[in-house]
Every structure is written in C-alpha cells, then in structure tokens.
Design an enzyme around this catalytic site. Structure first.
Site, PDB file in Angstrom:
ATOM      1  N   ASP A  82      12.497  19.342   6.442  1.00 25.71           N
ATOM      2  CA  ASP A  82      11.324  19.554   7.093  1.00 25.71           C
ATOM      3  C   ASP A  82      10.992  18.166   8.184  1.00 25.71           C
ATOM      4  O   ASP A  82      11.050  17.357   7.839  1.00 25.71           O
ATOM      5  CB  ASP A  82      10.030  19.708   6.200  1.00 25.71           C
ATOM      6  CG  ASP A  82       8.871  19.886   6.912  1.00 25.71           C
ATOM      7  OD1 ASP A  82       8.794  20.578   7.948  1.00 25.71           O
ATOM      8  OD2 ASP A  82       7.674  19.584   6.028  1.00 25.71           O
ATOM      9  N   GLU A 134       9.819  22.677  17.083  1.00 23.87           N
ATOM     10  CA  GLU A 134       8.366  22.713  17.326  1.00 23.87           C
ATOM     11  C   GLU A 134       8.001  22.351  18.768  1.00 23.87           C
ATOM     12  O   GLU A 134       8.634  21.688  19.445  1.00 23.87           O
ATOM     13  CB  GLU A 134       7.687  21.501  16.415  1.00 23.87           C
ATOM     14  CG  GLU A 134       6.107  21.226  16.728  1.00 23.87           C
ATOM     15  CD  GLU A 134       5.430  20.601  15.506  1.00 23.87           C
ATOM     16  OE1 GLU A 134       5.815  20.650  14.283  1.00 23.87           O
ATOM     17  OE2 GLU A 134       4.735  19.812  15.737  1.00 23.87           O
ATOM     18  N   GLY A 209       0.802  22.546   9.153  1.00 21.00           N
ATOM     19  CA  GLY A 209      -0.578  22.084   8.795  1.00 21.00           C
ATOM     20  C   GLY A 209      -1.520  23.201   8.272  1.00 21.00           C
ATOM     21  O   GLY A 209      -2.853  23.195   8.848  1.00 21.00           O
ATOM     22  N   ALA A 210      -1.060  24.089   7.253  1.00 22.13           N
ATOM     23  CA  ALA A 210      -1.543  25.245   6.874  1.00 22.13           C
ATOM     24  C   ALA A 210      -2.476  25.128   5.808  1.00 22.13           C
ATOM     25  O   ALA A 210      -3.119  26.230   5.295  1.00 22.13           O
ATOM     26  CB  ALA A 210      -0.862  26.402   6.863  1.00 22.13           C
ATOM     27  N   ASP A 253       1.905  21.683   1.970  1.00 24.07           N
ATOM     28  CA  ASP A 253       2.314  20.302   1.371  1.00 24.07           C
ATOM     29  C   ASP A 253       0.827  19.753   0.794  1.00 24.07           C
ATOM     30  O   ASP A 253       0.764  19.601  -0.617  1.00 24.07           O
ATOM     31  CB  ASP A 253       2.856  19.252   2.105  1.00 24.07           C
ATOM     32  CG  ASP A 253       3.566  18.082   1.496  1.00 24.07           C
ATOM     33  OD1 ASP A 253       3.207  18.132   0.182  1.00 24.07           O
ATOM     34  OD2 ASP A 253       3.937  17.218   2.102  1.00 24.07           O
TER      35      ASP A 253
HETATM   36  P1  13P Z   1      -0.214  20.694   5.289  1.00 23.52           P
HETATM   37  O1  13P Z   1      -0.518  19.206   5.383  1.00 23.52           O
HETATM   38  O2  13P Z   1      -1.480  21.257   5.834  1.00 23.52           O
HETATM   39  O3  13P Z   1      -0.075  20.918   3.909  1.00 23.52           O
HETATM   40  O4  13P Z   1       1.146  20.901   6.056  1.00 23.52           O
HETATM   41  C1  13P Z   1       2.195  20.743   5.485  1.00 23.52           C
HETATM   42  C2  13P Z   1       3.213  20.786   6.532  1.00 23.52           C
HETATM   43  O5  13P Z   1       3.098  21.281   7.801  1.00 23.52           O
HETATM   44  C3  13P Z   1       4.826  20.433   6.268  1.00 23.52           C
HETATM   45  O6  13P Z   1       5.442  20.595   7.427  1.00 23.52           O
HETATM   46  O1  G3H Z   2       4.726  17.219   7.506  1.00 24.09           O
HETATM   47  C1  G3H Z   2       4.808  17.182   6.446  1.00 24.09           C
HETATM   48  C2  G3H Z   2       3.735  16.543   5.232  1.00 24.09           C
HETATM   49  O2  G3H Z   2       2.770  16.965   4.883  1.00 24.09           O
HETATM   50  C3  G3H Z   2       3.948  15.013   5.334  1.00 24.09           C
HETATM   51  O3  G3H Z   2       5.098  15.049   4.417  1.00 24.09           O
HETATM   52  O4  G3H Z   2       4.285  12.274   3.696  1.00 24.09           O
HETATM   53  O5  G3H Z   2       6.436  13.735   3.373  1.00 24.09           O
HETATM   54  O6  G3H Z   2       6.245  12.925   5.607  1.00 24.09           O
HETATM   55  P1  G3H Z   2       5.623  13.344   4.262  1.00 24.09           P
HETATM   56 ZN    ZN Z   3       4.739  20.127   9.169  1.00 25.79          ZN
END
Ligand code: 13P
Ligand code: G3H
Ligand code: ZN
Length: 309
Positions: A82, A134, A209-210, A253
């Site tokens: 990711d 992206e 970011g969902a 996440d």
């Molecule tokens: P959230 O912070 O909304 O869970 O998004 C996670 C994300 O986009 C990980 O790539």
């Molecule tokens: O991009 C996604 C995450 O929610 C941020 O994750 O703290 O592991 O970088 P990270």
């Molecule tokens: Zn993300």
C-alpha cells in the site's frame, strides 16, 4: 487457496460490480482478525502493508506470516504493498512474494508519476503482479489546503494515464482523506467526478481514505482517556454509492485502529491489576474482526469468494 494476483481480484470485482475490502495490518493480531473475518464472510480480501508498517515490523515478519498461514484459509486473497513510494520498495515487495503493489507518486509532477509507474508495470506485469497507482491527492483537514478542487483527479488525465501506463487499477482522489479527521463539516465526495473516471476508463478503481470513523469507537476512546473529539469519517451510504459508481477496492485502516484502541483503552481501565497483554489483545482483536466483517458487508463482497472457485 493460494495467494492470488491482485489482477484476478480486480477483474472479478469490476465484472461483477462489487468492491474487495483492502485492510492494513502491522502485526499478527490485525492479520489474524482480517483473515478470520474474510473466512466467516466468505469474501476475497487484499491484505496490505504500508512502508511504515514495514519499518515497524519488518517485511520478513509481515510477509512471512502471510506465507506461513496462507494454506489454512479457503478465501482468495492478495498480499498488497500500500502506498509504495519508490521502485526500491516495489522490488523489495516482489522479492517477498507480494502479489500486488501500489506505486504512489501522486505528489510528484504528472509526467514523473507516469514514467515511474510505467517502469513498475513493466517489472510487475510479466510476474503476474498487479499495479495500482494514484492520481490527484488525498488531503486531510489538518493539511490546510486552500483549493481542494485542484487536488482532485482530472478524469481525462486519468484516461490518458491508464492507457500510457497499463496499470491494473487506479485510485482517483475524489475528496476523501486518510486518518480519523476527514472533513470539517459534512462529508463531501465528488461522485460526478468518480462517475466520469469510470465512464472514461472502465477499469478497476480504488477508494482510499474510506474509513467510517464510527461514533461508538470514537466515543469509547474519548470516554476512556483518549482525545479525538472532532474525528469524522465517510458515511456508509457514501461508500455504498461509490461502490455503485465503480469502486472495486476499498481501503480501510483507521476503522481497524479505532476498534483496537477503543477496546484496549476500555479493558485496560477496567482491569487495572492485569499485566498479561493477551487479556487486552484478544478482545481488541475480536473487535477488529467485527469491524472487518461489517466493512466487507458494506462493500458487497460477502459470499463473493465463490466466484474464484
Ligand atoms: P483510512 O485512513 O480512511 O482507513 O484509509 C486507509 C487507506 O487509504 C490506506 O491506504
Ligand atoms: O495510507 C494508509 C494508512 O492508513 C497510513 O498508514 O501509518 O501505516 O503509513 P501508515
Ligand atoms: Zn491510502
């Protein structure tokens, strides 16, 4: 079921009109919760790690755990990088058996993003590894951006980028943000922009970011000593609408973190004499499992594992 290429997950989801849940993990507790939830929901999933997850736990541990347990589960899943930020991280992921990668150069000039993404595709495609990129940028309310509009994806540019790079999936910025503080007032997602990107590309799309940032967890955290008063996420109906308009992978996440930390805070304050971490981690892990199941149902991917038999 063996680890599958993200290509297979992306294609089935795009053909059948649902989204595969993509959940981040940094440790055994989250990985186990995600896999058990997927198994109970009979849903395909992306198991994903960021670069900071790799710095925290080490890729040998994170990828090693997935490879060690993969035959214990029947649901199809992909191991995904990711927000990979460089060719080096992508190469590291390839060496550790990842079946899908994201190369995220969305903060670089367009041509640079395009050139490096093209290189990543030329490395990954012959190995059957899927590539996500992206376009546009995700910013949170703490980023203090003057014009959000210009950070959103340009649908025509998305079409050109997809054709010139050959990526398997595209994450278009449509107004969401990472973390627990996504909006100052009401949530605002640019659905019209999403509709246009899908119409012009007809390819698998990813929503970052969902997270829903659910009130019950925010409240529990604030009640038991935390301070995240203005936390706000994407409402469930907006996620559902985004999936209807062509999102095929939804990244979550923050919701998992909130579920885990809310439970930890409550139990630690209730059981002050306990020093066995397992007494705190077990219920926190169970709560992560519950939130993953809830999210899988929201994306319409419950029962979809049968498509991969
Ligand atoms: P959230 O912070 O909304 O869970 O998004 C996670 C994300 O986009 C990980 O790539
Ligand atoms: O991009 C996604 C995450 O929610 C941020 O994750 O703290 O592991 O970088 P990270
Ligand atoms: Zn993300």
């Amino acid at each position: 079921m063996p680890l599958l290429s993200g290509k297979v997950l992306f294609e089935k989801a795009n053909e059948s009109g649902f989204a595969v849940g993509a959940f981040n993990f940094n440790n055994m507790e989250f990985l186990k919760a995600i896999l058990e939830a997927a198994e109970e929901e009979e849903a395909p999933v992306f198991l994903q790690t960021t670069e900071s997850a790799l710095r925290y736990a080490g890729i040998e541990f994170l990828a090693g755990m997935v490879h060690a347990v993969k035959d214990e589960f029947r649901v199809p899943f992909a191991l995904h990088l990711d927000h990979g930020r460089s060719l080096d991280t992508v190469l590291l992921a390839i060496r550790h058996g990842y079946t899908s990668v994201m190369i995220d150069l969305s903060d670089r000039p367009y041509e640079e993003n395009l050139e490096i993404t093209r290189k990543v595709v030329s490395l990954c495609a012959p190995l059957g590894i899927s590539v996500e990129a992206e376009l546009g940028r995700l910013v949170g309310i703490e980023d203090n951006v003057e014009s959000e509009e210009e950070l959103l994806v340009d649908p025509e540019q998305a079409k050109e980028f997809a054709l010139r790079t050959g990526v398997d999936a595209l994450a278009p910025a449509i107004g969401t943000a990472h973390g627990a503080f996504k909006f100052k007032g009401e949530a605002r997602l640019d659905f019209e922009r999403l509709r246009k990107v899908k119409e012009l590309t007809n390819m698998p799309l990813v929503l970052h970011g969902a997270s829903g940032v659910y009130y019950e967890y925010v409240n529990e955290i604030n009640t038991f000593g935390g301070e995240i008063k203005d936390a706000k996420g994407v409402p469930d109906e907006d996620v559902r609408r985004a999936v209807e308009l062509g999102i095929n992978k939804v990244n979550t996440d923050t919701d998992l973190r909130l579920a885990f930390v809310a439970t930890l805070r409550r139990i630690m304050s209730e059981e002050k004499g306990n020093i066995d971490p397992r007494k705190f981690f077990k219920p926190a892990m169970e709560e992560v499992k519950e939130i993953v199941k809830r999210r899988i149902r929201l994306y319409g991917s419950s029962g979809m594992a049968s498509l991969f038999l």
